[in-house]
Design a protein around this motif. Structure first.
Motif, PDB file in Angstrom:
ATOM      1  N   GLN A   1       1.007  -0.837  -0.056  1.00  0.00           N
ATOM      2  CA  GLN A   1      -0.132  -0.591  -0.204  1.00  0.00           C
ATOM      3  C   GLN A   1       0.881   1.415   0.015  1.00  0.00           C
ATOM      4  O   GLN A   1       0.184   1.884  -0.757  1.00  0.00           O
ATOM      5  CB  GLN A   1      -1.269   0.221   0.944  1.00  0.00           C
ATOM      6  N   GLN A   2       2.164   0.902   0.742  1.00  0.00           N
ATOM      7  CA  GLN A   2       2.804   2.261   1.072  1.00  0.00           C
ATOM      8  C   GLN A   2       3.759   2.372  -0.619  1.00  0.00           C
ATOM      9  O   GLN A   2       3.655   3.863  -1.015  1.00  0.00           O
ATOM     10  CB  GLN A   2       3.779   1.729   1.806  1.00  0.00           C
TER      11      GLN A   2
ATOM     12  N   GLU B   1       1.373   4.495  -2.726  1.00  0.00           N
ATOM     13  CA  GLU B   1       1.438   5.687  -2.935  1.00  0.00           C
ATOM     14  C   GLU B   1       2.419   6.332  -3.387  1.00  0.00           C
ATOM     15  O   GLU B   1       2.196   7.295  -3.928  1.00  0.00           O
ATOM     16  CB  GLU B   1       0.937   6.104  -1.818  1.00  0.00           C
ATOM     17  N   TRP B   2       3.168   5.628  -3.469  1.00  0.00           N
ATOM     18  CA  TRP B   2       4.857   6.123  -3.406  1.00  0.00           C
ATOM     19  C   TRP B   2       5.240   6.393  -5.767  1.00  0.00           C
ATOM     20  O   TRP B   2       5.357   7.608  -5.569  1.00  0.00           O
ATOM     21  CB  TRP B   2       5.760   5.360  -3.628  1.00  0.00           C
TER      22      TRP B   2
ATOM     23  N   GLN C   1       2.203   6.101  -7.153  1.00  0.00           N
ATOM     24  CA  GLN C   1       0.665   7.513  -7.673  1.00  0.00           C
ATOM     25  C   GLN C   1       1.628   8.590  -7.053  1.00  0.00           C
ATOM     26  O   GLN C   1       2.015   9.063  -8.324  1.00  0.00           O
ATOM     27  CB  GLN C   1      -0.153   7.514  -6.685  1.00  0.00           C
ATOM     28  N   ALA C   2       2.500   8.752  -6.543  1.00  0.00           N
ATOM     29  CA  ALA C   2       2.765  10.396  -6.038  1.00  0.00           C
ATOM     30  C   ALA C   2       4.362  10.891  -7.269  1.00  0.00           C
ATOM     31  O   ALA C   2       4.302  12.083  -7.934  1.00  0.00           O
ATOM     32  CB  ALA C   2       3.566  10.773  -4.764  1.00  0.00           C
TER      33      ALA C   2
END
Ligand code: HGY
Ligand code: MN
Ligand code: MN
Length: 414
Positions: A44-45, A48-49, A51-52
């Motif tokens: 999940q982390q 997010e990275w 995506q960013a």
């Protein structure tokens, strides 16, 4: 290294330290087996990275996480990444650094050069260590390369005997859809990984270009004798499987020594049943991890091990089962990718070694469907598969700079 690197060592260190929170084990260890809660949180982390960093994100049918940067030409995908699971316990860098390297390299390329001609993908592979399922055997890259049979979903079981299909359902994955993880559109897979051995530190160099990955076989040896009283039964009246195991273990390790480098053999797991201090064991179960990169020598090492195991069991009147839990071929690196690594390193004025890999990697599975190449970065004290694992951020940044330059050559150039 004289030239300024395009990758910030502090940014590498931050990502390593942050990802290591998921499954933190003591001060510097990681215990993060596939499909565990800490594995889910780490994926999940990473999502997010990804995506960013401007990548489109998806999880495939076995839980591999993909971040994609679209390419104008749309043809053959250039992929990079490594595995997110760890040994029990492992360190903060084995696998994880390769995912972070792919992320930071692609982020740098997007910010500096915009969209590539060929799509670039970063992958967090779900499982490489077989640390939860002893016969998973690189489950993530095995699924991508079409090497998971339907029977594997029930035959691959964890150490408690739970089938991998049941555990996959527990994290919301549908084992009946595993075939959807197969990729047919990958042109190249580049994996950055820690060296896990002493040669870069011996040479005082940060980065190595990997010439190929060794072949390996994992045996599970079960010797059955007869449980007896440890005091009342004389030595010459016993059927002691531990005596047989001791002779075999010393023998297989001796075989590797006598064959000479780079032959290796390791007995990492052993169990006596019923395991009482005053009981001659009924059964002794242990693993043999045997490796060699050269086919003829590898066959000879396996032959010596198997004939020794059978001879000792027969001579001592012990019942033997000898199972092969993992059997994977070596994978030479693609010469054109190695040349690209060399040109990238030269352009960045980063001195490199060329080294074979004694460790196994997902790349050797990926090599069955596309061109592959690996880069190593230095391991302090040559240590890995331990919480003491460490790679200096500036060495990691140097490796990622070479990775980025190679990915640029593969994805942006004509
Ligand atoms: O055993 C290996 O070489 C890999 O780290 N799983
Ligand atoms: Mn490992
Ligand atoms: Mn690894």
């Amino acid at each position: 290294m004289t030239r300024a690197l395009p990758i910030d060592p502090a940014e590498v260190a931050w990502h390593v330290e942050r990802l290591a929170h998921f499954g933190a084990h003591g001060a510097t260890g990681v215990w993060r087996t596939v499909y565990s809660p800490e594995w889910t949180a780490a994926q999940q982390q990473l999502a997010e990275w990804f995506q960013a960093a401007g990548l489109s994100v998806r999880q495939d049918a076995v839980g591999n996480l993909w971040g994609r940067l679209e390419g104008s030409a749309g043809c053959g995908v250039i992929a990079t990444g490594s595995h997110v699971d760890s040994q029990r316990p492992g360190g903060q860098y084995d696998g994880a650094l390769g995912i972070i390297a792919g992320l930071l390299a692609v982020k740098h390329l997007r910010q500096t050069y915009g969209s590539p001609r060929r799509p670039l993908e970063v992958v967090s592979l779900c499982e490489e260590e077989s640390s939860r399922f002893p016969t998973a055997a690189y489950w993530g890259s095995r699924a991508i390369t079409g090497q998971v049979r339907p029977a594997d979903l029930t035959e691959v079981r964890d150490f408690d005997g739970v089938p991998i299909a049941d555990v996959m359902r527990g994290v919301g994955l549908d084992p009946d859809r595993v075939a959807e993880a197969v990729r047919h559109d990958l042109d190249a897979f580049i994996e950055l990984h820690i060296e896990q051995g002493p040669f870069l530190e011996d040479a005082n160099l940060p980065v190595a270009i990997v010439s190929g990955i060794t072949g390996m076989r994992h045996y599970l040896v079960t010797l059955t004798g007869r449980a007896d009283h440890a005091g009342a039964v004389p030595m010459d009246r016993r059927l002691d499987p531990m005596a047989g195991a001791a002779e075999i273990i010393s023998g297989v390790i001796g075989n590797a020594f006598r064959l000479g480098r780079p032959a290796v053999t390791t007995v990492g797991q052993i169990r006596a049943e019923p395991g009482g201090r005053a009981i001659v064991p009924d059964r002794v179960i242990f693993t043999v991890d045997a490796r060699h990169p050269v086919p003829e020598q590898r066959a000879e090492l396996y032959r010596q091990h198997e004939s020794l195991i059978r001879e000792v069991a027969a001579r001592r009147g012990l019942r033997l089962t000898l199972e092969i839990m993992l059997d994977i071929d070596p994978a030479p690196s693609d010469p054109a990718i190695m040349a690209l690594h060399e040109a990238s390193a030269r352009g960045l004025e980063i001195p490199c070694l060329v080294l074979p890999s004694g460790a196994g990697h997902d790349s050797q599975r990926m090599a069955t469907i596309c061109r592959t190449g690996m880069l190593f970065v230095q391991s302090r004290d040559g240590r890995s598969h331990t919480p003491d694992e460490y790679t200096a951020p500036e060495h990691a940044a140097a490796g990622i700079a070479v990775l980025a330059a190679t990915l640029h050559g593969l994805a942006y150039d004509e």
